[in-house]
Design a protein around this motif. Structure first.
Motif, mmCIF file in Angstrom:
data_model
loop_
_atom_site.group_PDB
_atom_site.id
_atom_site.type_symbol
_atom_site.label_atom_id
_atom_site.label_comp_id
_atom_site.label_asym_id
_atom_site.label_seq_id
_atom_site.Cartn_x
_atom_site.Cartn_y
_atom_site.Cartn_z
ATOM 1 N N GLU B 134 -32.130 39.804 -2.432
ATOM 2 C CA GLU B 134 -30.952 40.537 -2.867
ATOM 3 C C GLU B 134 -31.268 41.640 -3.848
ATOM 4 O OE1 GLU B 134 -27.104 38.851 -3.898
ATOM 5 O OE2 GLU B 134 -27.846 37.043 -2.923
ATOM 6 N N LEU B 135 -30.291 42.528 -4.016
ATOM 7 C CA LEU B 135 -30.453 43.603 -4.977
ATOM 8 C C LEU B 135 -29.577 43.343 -6.190
ATOM 9 C CD1 LEU B 135 -30.335 46.742 -2.657
ATOM 10 C CD2 LEU B 135 -32.315 45.564 -3.596
ATOM 11 N N ASN B 157 -27.042 34.355 -3.074
ATOM 12 C CA ASN B 157 -25.926 34.158 -3.987
ATOM 13 C C ASN B 157 -24.598 34.342 -3.272
ATOM 14 O OD1 ASN B 157 -27.669 33.844 -6.253
ATOM 15 N ND2 ASN B 157 -28.052 36.044 -6.112
ATOM 16 N N PRO B 158 -23.518 33.878 -3.886
ATOM 17 C CA PRO B 158 -22.223 34.060 -3.234
ATOM 18 C C PRO B 158 -21.936 35.550 -3.057
ATOM 19 C CG PRO B 158 -21.979 33.224 -5.493
ATOM 20 C CD PRO B 158 -23.414 33.157 -5.156
ATOM 21 N N PRO B 159 -21.276 35.889 -1.973
ATOM 22 C CA PRO B 159 -20.988 37.296 -1.679
ATOM 23 C C PRO B 159 -20.365 37.988 -2.882
ATOM 24 C CG PRO B 159 -20.202 35.886 0.105
ATOM 25 C CD PRO B 159 -20.750 34.986 -0.944
ATOM 26 N N ARG B 160 -21.043 38.981 -3.368
ATOM 27 C CA ARG B 160 -20.511 39.774 -4.477
ATOM 28 C C ARG B 160 -19.641 40.877 -3.908
ATOM 29 N NH1 ARG B 160 -25.613 40.293 -6.760
ATOM 30 N NH2 ARG B 160 -25.733 42.331 -5.778
ATOM 31 N N VAL B 166 -24.129 39.468 6.004
ATOM 32 C CA VAL B 166 -23.914 38.717 7.228
ATOM 33 C C VAL B 166 -24.481 37.322 7.015
ATOM 34 C CG1 VAL B 166 -24.534 38.512 9.666
ATOM 35 C CG2 VAL B 166 -24.071 40.763 8.685
ATOM 36 N N GLY B 167 -23.723 36.318 7.375
ATOM 37 C CA GLY B 167 -24.207 34.951 7.209
ATOM 38 C C GLY B 167 -23.741 34.095 8.370
ATOM 39 N N GLY B 197 -28.872 25.998 -6.093
ATOM 40 C CA GLY B 197 -28.209 27.279 -6.304
ATOM 41 C C GLY B 197 -28.139 28.173 -5.086
ATOM 42 N N ALA B 198 -28.860 27.824 -4.027
ATOM 43 C CA ALA B 198 -28.778 28.655 -2.827
ATOM 44 C C ALA B 198 -27.402 28.474 -2.194
ATOM 45 C CB ALA B 198 -29.870 28.280 -1.840
ATOM 46 N N GLU B 199 -26.711 29.566 -2.077
ATOM 47 C CA GLU B 199 -25.326 29.524 -1.618
ATOM 48 C C GLU B 199 -25.178 28.800 -0.282
ATOM 49 O OE1 GLU B 199 -22.837 30.215 -3.287
ATOM 50 O OE2 GLU B 199 -21.219 30.315 -1.814
ATOM 51 N N CYS B 200 -26.061 29.116 0.658
ATOM 52 C CA CYS B 200 -25.911 28.526 1.984
ATOM 53 C C CYS B 200 -26.053 27.011 1.924
ATOM 54 C CB CYS B 200 -26.910 29.143 2.961
ATOM 55 S SG CYS B 200 -28.622 28.910 2.501
#
Lengths: 345, 345
Positions: B134-135, B157-160, B166-167, B197-200
DNA sequence: CTGAAAGCGCTTACAG
DNA sequence: CTGAAAGCGCTTACAG
C-alpha cells in the motif's frame, strides 16, 4: 576539459568547441543537409567529446532505470514463477525495470518484427528476454541490427548459432536421476518425456539412455513414452506402463507436474510409492515438497537461470563480451521420499 | 473550440482556457504543491479537455503502447502467479505493457515518492497497480496530483477513502467455509488466520464467527489462532489445536498454504483427513487439486481480480468514472475431499 | 553554407 | 498562492 566535465553540455558549448554557431550544431543534430561536410565532422567530434545529449534524450535517460522486455510463454506453472522470480529479484537489485511484453508468443508469428524491434529501439529498451519461446532468424536479425541484445531461457530448439541462451544441464540431470534409480537396485526403469522435439526433453532422455547403457541395462522401448510435461500425461502414461506384462519398478518423469500425475495414478491403482514404485521428477519446483510422498526430483536452478539470462542481456547491452553464447547451469538430484529399492519380487 | 481542435495544444492555450497563467499550468504539470486545490482542478480539466501533452510525452506516445506500472509484494506464491496471470492476459489483449517496478515494497518506504511519481508521469505511464502493498496518503497524493491513477489489489488495511481497490468477499467466504463444516455436523471448528491486522484475514475471521453465532455455536477462543498465511503456521497451529483437551474436529485455514501445513501435521500425528479431521483452505490456488486429499477451499477469483484492477486503472486513465472505489469479487466455496462429517465420537 | 536575430515553448525566481 | 518578467535551450527564417 576535464575541469568542466561536471557541467552538462548544452548546444552552445558544443558550438563553441567546434567553432561554429548554435544553429549549425542544431542542423547537424537534426540531420539537415545544408551543412558543409567538413563542418559537420567538426561538430560531430565536438558532440562526441562533450557527450552532448538533447533535452529529450537526457529526460529519457534520467527518466528512470533501464528497461528490458520480457516475452513469457504462458504464465501458469511453478516453472514460470521461479524463472520470473529470479529475473525480477535481480532486476530490482540492479534497478532495472522489466516490461512484460504485450507481444505474447501466440502473437509472435504475425508480428511485424522490424516494427517491433524499431519500437523497442526508440523506447530505449536495453534488451529482450524470451522464456521458452524463440525467434526466427529474421526476427533475431531485426534486433541485432538495432543493437538490441536477445537472450533465450530454455530454448525449445537446439542452440542455434547466433542465439544467446541459458539452460540447464538436462542430459546430466537425466543421467543422475536414472543412476540414482539404478543404484537403488532398479533395472526396469521407464521414462515419461515432454513434448516431441523439445530439446530439453530429448537431452533428458539421452541422459537416461546413457545411464542405462553404462550399467549394461538393455533399453526397453516400451518403457519410453513422450507427450507433454503435463499432469494428465503422467496419469495416462502410468496407466500404460503399469499395464505392461513386466511393468517398470521405477518411473522417471520429465517434469514434476508429470510426476504428480504418476503419483495420482499409482494411488488410484493402490500401488504404493516408493515401496512398490519409485518416482523421480524433474524441475525441483515447490510441489516436490508438497506432494505425498515428497518427490525425489532433479532440480533446475530456475531462479538462477532467470538471473543469468538478465545478467547476460545487460552485459551485452554494455558492450561486454560473453564467455559463451550458450550456458547451462547445473541441475541437481534431490532425493526425497518417492524413491526406494525395488520390491524384492 | 472544436474548430481549432486539430491545432496541437500548448501550455499557453491550456492556461487561457483555465483562466490562469502559463507558469501555473507548468506547476500543475510538474506536480508542484504551491497551487491551490481549486486552481489545480481547473487546470487539470483544461489539460484534459484540450488533450495536452508535453513535448516529451508526445515523443513517448508515438513510440508504443500504453504502460502501467506494477508493484508486486514478493513473487513467491501461487497467489501472486494467479493475480499476475490475470493482469498479463488482459494487458496483452488490450495491448498494454506491464512494467514490473524496480521499486519493491521493501524499498517503498525510503523512496522519494514525489520523484517516483514524477518519473512515471514523465515516462507517460498510465497508472500504477499495487498488489497487497500500500501507499501512504502522502505517496498517493503525489500520484493523484500528477493524474496517475492508482489501484490496489487486496489491500492489507481497510479501504481508505480515496484509495481505489479490488478485493474478494472475504467475510462471505469465511462464512461459507464455516457453514459448510457446520452443515456436515461439526461443532468444534478452529480458525487459523493470517498475520495480525491483515484486513482480509480479519474479514474471514468475522465470517467464521458469524456462521458460528447464526448456528448457536459458542465461540471458543482457544480455537482461534492468527499468525501468518504460511505453511509452517499450519503445522504449528495444528499441533497446538490437536493438543487441546477437546481438540477441534475441523480446521478452517486462512490460506491454502496454511491448510497444507495442517494436512502435513495431521499426517504426522496419524490423524486421518477427512475421517478424523476436516480441513478447509482459502484461495483456491492449484495446490488444492494437488494435495492429498484434495483440499476443500474457498476460491478467490484471483485472475479476475488482477484483470479488474487493470481495467479500473485504465478506465481512470481515460477519465471515466468508476462505479465504486472499492470492489469485492465473489469468493466461492469449492468442496473437494478434505471435509466430511465429524467422527461419531 | 553560415550565423545574427527572432521566435518557441517551457521553467524559474521572486514580488506581491 | 499567483503571475509578470526574465531566462533557458533549441529551432526557424532569412540575409549575406
Amino acid at each position: 576539459m576535464a575541469l568542466n566535465a561536471q557541467k552538462k553540455p548544452i548546444l552552445a558549448s558544443v558550438a563553441a568547441l567546434a567553432g561554429v554557431s548554435s544553429p549549425t550544431v542544431s542542423k547537424v543534430l537534426n540531420g539537415r543537409d545544408d551543412v558543409a561536410a567538413a563542418t559537420r565532422v567538426r561538430v560531430q567530434r565536438a558532440l562526441e567529446e562533450l557527450g552532448y545529449e538533447s533535452p529529450v534524450q537526457r529526460r529519457m535517460r534520467s527518466q528512470g532505470p533501464d528497461m528490458v522486455d520480457l516475452v513469457f510463454d504462458g504464465l501458469n506453472s511453478s516453472y514460470s514463477l521461479e524463472v520470473l522470480h529470479g529475473i525480477v529479484e535481480y532486476a530490482a537489485a540492479e534497478e532495472i525495470e522489466i516490461v512484460l511484453s504485450s507481444i505474447t508468443p501466440a502473437k509472435l508469428r504475425n508480428t511485424d518484427h522490424e516494427q517491433w524491434a524499431q519500437r523497442l529501439a526508440d523506447a530505449g529498451r536495453k534488451g529482450l528476454l524470451l522464456v521458452t519461446s524463440e525467434l526466427t532468424p529474421a526476427q533475431l536479425k531485426a534486433f541485432e541490427r538495432r543493437g538490441i541484445p536477445v537472450v533465450v531461457i530454455d530454448p525449445l530448439n537446439p542452440p542455434r548459432s547466433g542465439l544467446v541462451s541459458v539452460g540447464a544441464t538436462n542430459w546430466a540431470g537425466g543421467k543422475a536421476a536414472t543412476e540414482h534409480l539404478i543404484s537403488l537396485g532398479h533395472r526396469r526403469i521407464a521414462f515419461l518425456g515432454g513434448p516431441e522435439g523439445a530439446e530439453c526433453s530429448i537431452a533428458r532422455l539421452h541422459g537416461y539412455l546413457a545411464a542405462l547403457m553404462a550399467n549394461g541395462i538393455p533399453v526397453n522401448n516400451g518403457y519410453i513414452l513422450s507427450a507433454s510435461f503435463r499432469r494428465d500425461f503422467g496419469v495416462r502414461g502410468t496407466r500404460t506402463l503399469l499395464a505392461l506384462e513386466a511393468p517398470p519398478t521405477a518411473i522417471f518423469a520429465g517434469s514434476d507436474t508429470t510426476a504428480l500425475g504418476v503419483l495420482e495414478e499409482a494411488r488410484n491403482q493402490g500401488v504404493r510409492v516408493p515401496e512398490q514404485l519409485s518416482v523421480v521428477g524433474f524441475d525441483g519446483t515447490d510441489i516436490t515438497e508438497q506432494s505425498v510422498p515428497r518427490l525425489t526430483s532433479v532440480a533446475q536452478p530456475l531462479q538462477e537461470m532467470g538471473r543469468a539470462a538478465l545478467r547476460s542481456v545487460l552485459r551485452m547491452a554494455h558492450g561486454e563480451e560473453l564467455d559463451s553464447p550458450h550456458v547451462e547451469l547445473a541441475t541437481q538430484l534431490v532425493v526425497r521420499d518417492s524413491t526406494a529399492p525395488p520390491p524384492s519380487s
